[in-house]
Structures are given as C-alpha cells and as structure tokens.
Design a protein around this motif. Sequence first.
Motif: not given
Length: 130
Positions: A14, A16, A36-37, A39-40, A43-44, A56, A115
């Motif tokens: 990720l 950003t 949060s970033q 975690d995303i 997960a990806i 999670t 996860y």
Amino acid sequence: MNKPSIKNQQPPSLRTVAMPADANPSGDIFGGWIMSQMDIAGAIFASYVVKGRLVTVAVDSMTFHLPVFIGDQVSCYCETTRIGNTSISVHIETWVRRKHASEENLKVTEATFTYVCIDDERRPMQIERL
Ligand SMILES: CC(C)(COP(=O)(O)OP(=O)(O)OC[C@H]1O[C@@H](n2cnc3c(N)ncnc32)[C@H](O)[C@@H]1OP(=O)(O)O)[C@@H](O)C(=O)NCCC(=O)NCCS
C-alpha cells in the motif's frame, strides 16, 4: 546484526499520502490512521497468500519509531511470518518519504498483524496449502 528490512525485498502492499484530515489536534498524523493503513496493507497482502476472506484477530508489537507528518508519502511493506491452520501473521513495516525532502526514506512504524481466514458463517476456515 540488524534484521534486513522488508522494504528492500519487494514493492509496498500500500502507498498513500498523509493528508491534513489524518492529523491529530497537535498537527501530527494520528497513530490510529497509521495502524489503519497497516491493517489494510496486511489484509491486501494476506488475501493474496490465502486466497480467501479474512478478519483481523490481533495486532502485536506495534512500535512507533518516528512521527508521520502531513504530506509524507507513506508505504507499507509486508512479509508472511507464520501460516497456521486458519491464521496468518504478517510483519508490516511502514516507511515515509518526507514532503519536500530528498530521496531519504525513514522507517516510522512496524507491527505484526494476524488475520483469520473465515467462511460465509464467519467461522475460522482451514488455509489451503498450495
Ligand atoms: C477471528 C475469529 C473468527 C476467531 O474465532 P475463534 O473462535 O476465536 O477462533 P479460534 O480460537 O479457533 O482461532 C482461530 C485462529 O486465530 C488464532 N488466534 C486467535 N486469537 C488470537 C490472538 N489473540 N493472537 C493471535 N492469533 C490468534 C488462533 O491461534 C487460530 O489460529 P490457527 O488456526 O492458525 O492455529 C473471531 O475471534 C472474530 O470474529 N473476531 C472479530 C474479528 C473482527 O471483527 N476483526 C476486526 C475487523 S476485520
């Protein structure tokens, strides 16, 4: 000897930019936004590995090494550290390149996210070993 960084081994899961809306009342980026970033990103990354739906279940060893500022380019790098029967643990390093700064990259946070693969009834599901 220092463990080699994940950053040198693969592209980020990720990437950003930290925006003004992500800042806390003091003007630094809110730690919850960074988590949060991560975690995303995790997960990806994990969903590619297990090829299934994930939730999670735990976050371990979350460490904030350096602050993140508005305008920083934020990249999360992931590696699998463990695959169990139904769970997968992913170590995540977050690095920034500062706004207006040189090519210098700084590791700002790291943590291990776990996860669990779940079925349609939200029950833990066996991860297929390919
Ligand atoms: C994740 C969830 C389905 C697990 O259900 P459960 O009945 O506790 O499942 P189990 O006890 O069989 O554990 C499942 C796996 O999770 C692992 N696990 C459970 N708690 C853990 C923890 N605190 N840390 C690390 N791993 C954990 C277990 O070791 C097991 O892994 P394994 O099968 O690879 O050995 C359930 O706890 C849940 O729905 N939690 C909420 C998830 C959520 O909403 N997350 C936030 C938004 S995504």
